[in-house]
Design a protein around this motif. Structure first.
Motif, short mmCIF file in Angstrom:
data_model
loop_
_atom_site.label_atom_id
_atom_site.label_comp_id
_atom_site.label_asym_id
_atom_site.label_seq_id
_atom_site.Cartn_x
_atom_site.Cartn_y
_atom_site.Cartn_z
N ARG A 99 -55.39 20.84 -63.31
CA ARG A 99 -55.66 18.99 -62.63
C ARG A 99 -55.89 18.75 -61.44
NH1 ARG A 99 -51.91 15.62 -65.76
NH2 ARG A 99 -50.76 15.39 -64.07
N GLN A 100 -56.28 17.79 -61.43
CA GLN A 100 -56.66 17.40 -59.49
C GLN A 100 -56.40 15.78 -60.24
OE1 GLN A 100 -59.88 18.17 -57.67
NE2 GLN A 100 -59.30 16.97 -55.47
N ASP A 101 -55.38 15.16 -59.45
CA ASP A 101 -55.12 13.59 -59.82
C ASP A 101 -55.44 13.03 -58.69
OD1 ASP A 101 -53.30 14.59 -62.05
OD2 ASP A 101 -51.54 15.28 -60.63
N GLY A 102 -55.81 13.14 -57.19
CA GLY A 102 -56.52 12.63 -56.47
C GLY A 102 -57.23 13.45 -55.22
N PRO A 103 -57.70 12.90 -54.11
CA PRO A 103 -58.67 14.22 -53.94
C PRO A 103 -57.62 14.93 -52.67
CG PRO A 103 -59.00 11.49 -53.41
CD PRO A 103 -57.79 11.72 -53.83
N THR A 104 -56.76 14.45 -52.80
CA THR A 104 -55.91 16.18 -51.74
C THR A 104 -54.98 16.64 -53.22
OG1 THR A 104 -53.96 14.10 -50.89
CG2 THR A 104 -56.26 14.93 -50.31
N ILE A 105 -54.40 15.63 -54.20
CA ILE A 105 -53.01 16.07 -54.68
C ILE A 105 -53.50 17.05 -56.23
CG2 ILE A 105 -51.47 15.04 -56.44
CD1 ILE A 105 -51.78 12.44 -54.95
N TYR A 106 -52.83 18.10 -56.64
CA TYR A 106 -53.29 18.85 -57.08
C TYR A 106 -51.56 19.53 -58.19
CZ TYR A 106 -57.15 19.93 -55.23
OH TYR A 106 -58.44 19.48 -54.10
N ASP A 107 -52.19 19.46 -59.50
CA ASP A 107 -51.73 19.48 -60.11
C ASP A 107 -51.94 21.09 -61.00
OD1 ASP A 107 -48.69 17.96 -60.98
OD2 ASP A 107 -50.50 16.89 -60.90
N ILE A 108 -50.88 22.53 -61.29
CA ILE A 108 -50.94 23.59 -62.09
C ILE A 108 -49.80 23.38 -62.75
CG2 ILE A 108 -50.58 26.00 -61.62
CD1 ILE A 108 -51.96 25.85 -59.15
N PHE A 109 -49.95 23.73 -64.28
CA PHE A 109 -49.26 23.96 -65.47
C PHE A 109 -48.89 25.83 -66.11
CE2 PHE A 109 -51.04 19.67 -65.48
CZ PHE A 109 -49.67 18.37 -65.28
N LEU A 110 -47.77 26.23 -65.99
CA LEU A 110 -48.02 27.20 -66.13
C LEU A 110 -46.57 27.37 -67.21
CD1 LEU A 110 -48.21 30.59 -65.84
CD2 LEU A 110 -46.92 30.66 -64.20
N THR A 111 -46.98 27.55 -68.59
CA THR A 111 -46.24 28.36 -69.50
C THR A 111 -45.99 29.98 -69.39
OG1 THR A 111 -47.09 26.36 -70.64
CG2 THR A 111 -45.58 28.37 -71.65
N SER A 112 -44.36 30.25 -69.29
CA SER A 112 -44.12 32.03 -69.05
C SER A 112 -43.42 32.69 -69.24
CB SER A 112 -44.92 32.02 -67.88
OG SER A 112 -44.91 33.18 -67.56
N ARG A 113 -42.99 33.72 -69.66
CA ARG A 113 -41.45 34.19 -70.25
C ARG A 113 -40.83 34.25 -68.87
NH1 ARG A 113 -39.39 39.47 -70.43
NH2 ARG A 113 -38.21 39.52 -72.41
N CYS A 114 -41.80 34.87 -67.92
CA CYS A 114 -41.54 35.11 -66.47
C CYS A 114 -41.06 33.09 -65.87
CB CYS A 114 -42.11 35.89 -65.39
SG CYS A 114 -42.63 37.41 -65.60
N ALA A 115 -40.63 32.82 -66.09
CA ALA A 115 -39.98 30.85 -65.59
C ALA A 115 -38.86 30.82 -66.44
CB ALA A 115 -41.37 30.30 -66.38
N CYS A 116 -38.36 31.96 -67.80
CA CYS A 116 -37.35 32.26 -68.43
C CYS A 116 -36.57 32.40 -67.17
CB CYS A 116 -37.32 32.72 -69.21
SG CYS A 116 -38.47 31.81 -70.18
N PRO A 117 -35.70 32.38 -66.32
CA PRO A 117 -34.51 32.50 -65.76
C PRO A 117 -34.47 34.30 -66.74
CG PRO A 117 -33.98 30.53 -65.83
CD PRO A 117 -34.86 30.97 -67.21
#
Length: 243
Positions: free
Chosen positions: A142-160
């Motif tokens: 998602r782009q929240d502004g001209p220079t601000i971005y968000d990435i939303f990742l759901t992953s098994r590898c995001a689990c410690p």
């Protein structure tokens, strides 16, 4: 003089080597309770392609993002997407430009997710890492502004501790053993050659530091005998008390 100097050199190299193999990767983050999150498992290490490319966006602006955990990458499409952690691709022109670099990454631990923030004078990218023990990853942006971005990742590898990184090379322990054997060979053969040709030693006297090693063996044998004697004495006392 040569043999003591050789010993000091070997010890110095051992210290340097141990420091090298025990140095933790900057992409491994503590998340509490003795657990760690290894972001290397969320990236490709080849430097050519990002693990997550053409990330779909919920914004109306015609673009896509790419992101690679830990390792920098580049895109050869006429833009400046080099040495990048993330790039913005204009879907009309197909040209990509860098919006984040790995050196800018700052890790933040939160209750429901972990966050990687990449902030530079020109851009701000927030990568939201959510743990889910599933076979496939899901990712959006998602782009929240001209220079601000968000990435939303759901992953098994995001689990410690769920995913483990391997670069295909030998482990630090295996490398340590090999270097240990090589240095031991150099120590013994080099010391024997020096004592034989420089000091004229013969027979058992060509063994480097022979007296020291004999004393070490003697102390080890004495220690073993003493330990056995203590164990036997305790066993005898227990049996005597039963009687």
């Amino acid at each position: 003089m040569y043999v003591p100097m050789l010993n000091l050199s070997i010890g110095y190299f051992f210290i340097l080597f141990i420091q090298t193999i025990t140095c933790a990767s900057p992409c491994i983050y503590d998340v509490g309770n003795g657990q760690q999150l290894d972001v290397r498992t969320l990236g490709n290490a080849n430097g050519k392609t990002p693990k997550y490319d053409n990330i779909p966006t919920t914004s109306s602006i015609p673009h896509s993002l790419s992101w690679n955990g830990c390792f920098s990458y580049k895109k050869s499409d006429g833009g400046d997407c080099t040495n990048a952690a993330a790039c913005f691709t204009d879907t009309k022109t197909g040209i990509s430009n860098v919006i984040a670099r790995q050196s800018d990454a700052v890790f933040e631990k939160h209750v429901d997710e972990n966050l990687l923030a990449y902030q530079s004078p020109d851009f701000l990218l927030l990568v939201h890492l959510t743990c889910r023990d599933a076979h496939e990853d899901t990712i959006t942006s998602r782009q929240d502004g001209p220079t601000i971005y968000d990435i939303f990742l759901t992953s098994r590898c995001a689990c410690p501790g769920k995913c483990h990184y391997s670069d295909g090379s030998m482990s630090g322990g295996a490398v340590f053993i090999i270097i240990l054997l090589v240095l031991l060979f150099v120590y013994i053969v080099g010391g024997m050659l020096f004592l034989k040709y420089s000091r004229g030693a013969t027979g058992a006297d060509i063994i480097p530091n022979r007296v020291m090693w004999l004393n070490v063996m003697s102390y080890a044998i004495d220690g073993t005998r003493y330990s056995i004697q203590i164990i036997r004495q305790k066993s005898f006392n227990v049996n005597y008390e039963k009687l």
